[in-house]
Design an enzyme around this catalytic site. Structure first.
Site, PDB file in Angstrom:
ATOM      1  N   ASP A 139     -15.856  -7.434   5.721  1.00 28.15           N
ATOM      2  CA  ASP A 139     -14.413  -7.461   5.962  1.00 28.15           C
ATOM      3  C   ASP A 139     -14.020  -6.460   7.048  1.00 28.15           C
ATOM      4  OD1 ASP A 139     -11.688  -7.809   5.800  1.00 28.15           O
ATOM      5  OD2 ASP A 139     -11.612  -7.691   3.631  1.00 28.15           O
ATOM      6  N   HIS A 196       0.832  -1.197   0.000  1.00 29.96           N
ATOM      7  CA  HIS A 196       0.000   0.000   0.000  1.00 29.96           C
ATOM      8  C   HIS A 196       0.871   1.253   0.000  1.00 29.96           C
ATOM      9  CE1 HIS A 196      -3.132  -2.766   0.483  1.00 29.96           C
ATOM     10  NE2 HIS A 196      -3.084  -2.904   1.787  1.00 29.96           N
ATOM     11  N   ASP A 236      -9.865 -14.445  -2.999  1.00 30.00           N
ATOM     12  CA  ASP A 236     -11.261 -14.167  -2.636  1.00 30.00           C
ATOM     13  C   ASP A 236     -12.198 -14.669  -3.743  1.00 30.00           C
ATOM     14  OD1 ASP A 236     -10.397 -13.095  -0.282  1.00 30.00           O
ATOM     15  OD2 ASP A 236     -10.775 -11.017  -0.820  1.00 30.00           O
ATOM     16  N   LYS A 280      -3.741  -0.610  -4.120  1.00 33.21           N
ATOM     17  CA  LYS A 280      -5.119  -0.647  -3.667  1.00 33.21           C
ATOM     18  C   LYS A 280      -5.624   0.704  -3.192  1.00 33.21           C
ATOM     19  CE  LYS A 280      -6.813  -4.197  -1.528  1.00 33.21           C
ATOM     20  NZ  LYS A 280      -7.116  -5.320  -0.606  1.00 33.21           N
TER      21      LYS A 280
END
Length: 505
Positions: free
Chosen positions: A361, A103, A354, A182
């Protein structure tokens, strides 16, 4: 109140810009405007703004006089289009760590439409793309260091609370961003809050959003995210971020038992978020996600073929976060998902960890109700890990979702009731390879899609599941502890013959 006009077909950058007959030709002059309450930008239908972009900073309307961006002209012509194609580069900086690798929290981003520290602004009826036309940057498309791209980015940073952001009837497509990032601005539509430049101001003037409406947009072939709303540097406060001895945030977090206090999320998160009526097709990663939002509503949306690039032959530069689902929350309080549809989420059998339609989540109080899913490669719903608390899933239909309809990895609770699960021939009622969580499964109907009695592993070792009052059709065995099951009808041939998955999808 002034409306500024722009036409790629009939405009002139030396004109006045304040009437259709005096329209500007490019978006250049629009970028330097000081917009006042009630002002607007109008792009002529049929215009194609090639390798152009529109970035606005500090544009503030009022509740009764919002700033508008939209279309004018012959309604028989296509909506005006901004084809950014790698232009519009700016530097994004969260001014704080925002989670683990990969990230990134800062870097260059190309964005077609950027609204930076804007409030009371409404955008409608524009087409937007941001294509990668070649490898002139020296990178392959799926290299780790490819520049992030977005169609639309909305940022809160210096102004405090940015209010009333409306994005409606946009067509955002072919945004070829970074495969892996992300939480940089990277995908179709992304709404993000940063810390301000001066860290001393972070708690005095909290950058956040109130009243975000993303309505009736079409988002196709974008990467990585389809629509993402609410990611924030203030997760360091919401998630009890750790600091070094010198007071520097150190990228460690304490989620406690998963619960999020009402006061904390209302102070630092996004409030009054509505995502409604959107269609997202072939997102490279996740289709629609709300993050750090207080009581968001996500309804009447459609996801098809999400996670298109979360697979072994594209997602190759790292194994981190090689996961994507369709429509779900992250660290939200009381998120409500209703009347959504998710079809054909991809690649759970090709490296995507997934692949579900829905995923509660690390949230507190997530509700899914009245949703429909079909043929999602990783199943219908996941309750993701230890910090997903107070989750409820009811009155939904799962039609032949693959692998395992219900996915409960290490979650502390889930109340799953009054749903219909049609179990595909190559799937299980539970995704048994990791069904080690906790759930109450009551008053559901489980239907095997096989025309002969199937076999199901109902209660995997290590799981903590209470079954009660469910109906089972077409199974050879049942959960041993569901003593209150209504019925088990081994021969379900007649029922299955009425179900046409092509009609439902």
């Amino acid at each position: 109140m002034t409306i500024y006009y722009c036409s790629s077909e009939h405009g002139d950058d030396n004109a006045g810009g304040t009437s259709p007959n005096e329209a500007w030709r490019t978006l250049t002059k629009l970028r330097s405007l000081t917009l006042n309450p009630g002002d607007g930008i109008a792009l002529e239908r049929g215009s194609q703004f090639e390798r152009d972009y529109l970035h606005l900073t500090g544009a503030h309307g009022t509740p009764k006089r919002p700033i508008t961006i939209g279309a004018y002209g012959n309604e028989a012509l296509p909506r005006p289009a901004i084809h950014c194609d790698g232009e519009g580069v700016w530097f994004e900086d969260y001014h704080a760590p925002i989670g683990g690798c990969p990230h990134r929290s800062k870097g260059e981003v190309s964005t077609a439409l950027l609204l930076f520290d804007c409030s009371y602004i409404e955008v409608r009826d524009v087409e937007i793309s941001n294509r990668r036309l070649d490898d002139s940057d020296g990178h392959a498309y799926n290299d780790l260091d490819v520049m992030d791209r977005t169609g639309v980015t909305v940022i809160a940073q210096e102004y405090g609370t940015c209010r009333h952001i409306v994005l409606e009837h946009l067509y955002v497509h072919d945004v070829h961003g970074n495969v892996y990032d992300k939480h940089m601005a990277n995908g179709g539509i992304y709404v993000i809050a940063h810390f301000p430049n001066d860290p001393a101001r972070a708690k005095r003037r909290i950058a956040r959003f109130d009243d975000v409406r993303i309505l009736n947009n079409t988002v196709r072939d974008v990467n990585r995210w389809g629509i993402g709303v609410g990611y924030t540097a203030y997760l360091n406060y919401i998630d009890n971020g750790g600091k070094d001895a010198d007071g520097t945030w150190n990228n460690t977090f304490d989620y406690g038992d998963g619960r999020i206090s009402n006061e904390t999320i209302a102070t630092y998160g996004a409030t009054n978020v509505l995502i409604e009526g959107n269609t997202v097709e072939r997102a490279g990663g996740d289709a629609i996600t709300v993050m750090y939002c207080d009581r968001p509503i996500i309804r009447h949306n459609v996801s098809r073929e999400a996670a298109a690039q979360i697979c072994d032959d594209i997602y190759t530069a790292t194994l981190n976060d090689k996961v994507a689902a369709a429509i779900w929350p992250w660290r939200c309080k009381n998120a409500l998902f209703e009347y959504n549809m998710a079809f054909d989420t991809l690649n759970a059998d090709q490296g995507n960890g997934d692949g579900q339609a829905w995923d509660a989540d690390y949230g507190d109080g997530t509700i899914y109700r009245h949703n429909y899913s079909h043929n999602n490669s990783g199943g219908a719903v996941m309750f993701c890990n230890e910090k997903a608390v107070n989750s409820e899933f009811y009155n939904n239909v799962s039609d032949r979702d693959r692998m395992g309809a219900i996915d409960i990895p290490r979650n502390p609770d889930a109340f799953i009731h009054d749903n219909v699960f049609i179990i595909a021939t190559d799937a299980e009622p539970l995704r048994t390879a990791r069904a080690d969580g906790t759930a109450r499964i009551e008053h559901n109907m489980f239907i095997s899609a096989e025309t002969r009695p199937g076999h199901a592993q109902w209660h995997p070792r290590g799981s903590h599941i209470e079954y009660r009052g469910n109906t089972y059709l077409g199974f050879a065995n049942l959960p041993e502890d569901d003593n209150n099951n209504i019925s088990n009808i081994p021969d379900n041939t007649q029922l299955i013959s009425f179900i046409d998955p092509t009609a439902l999808s």
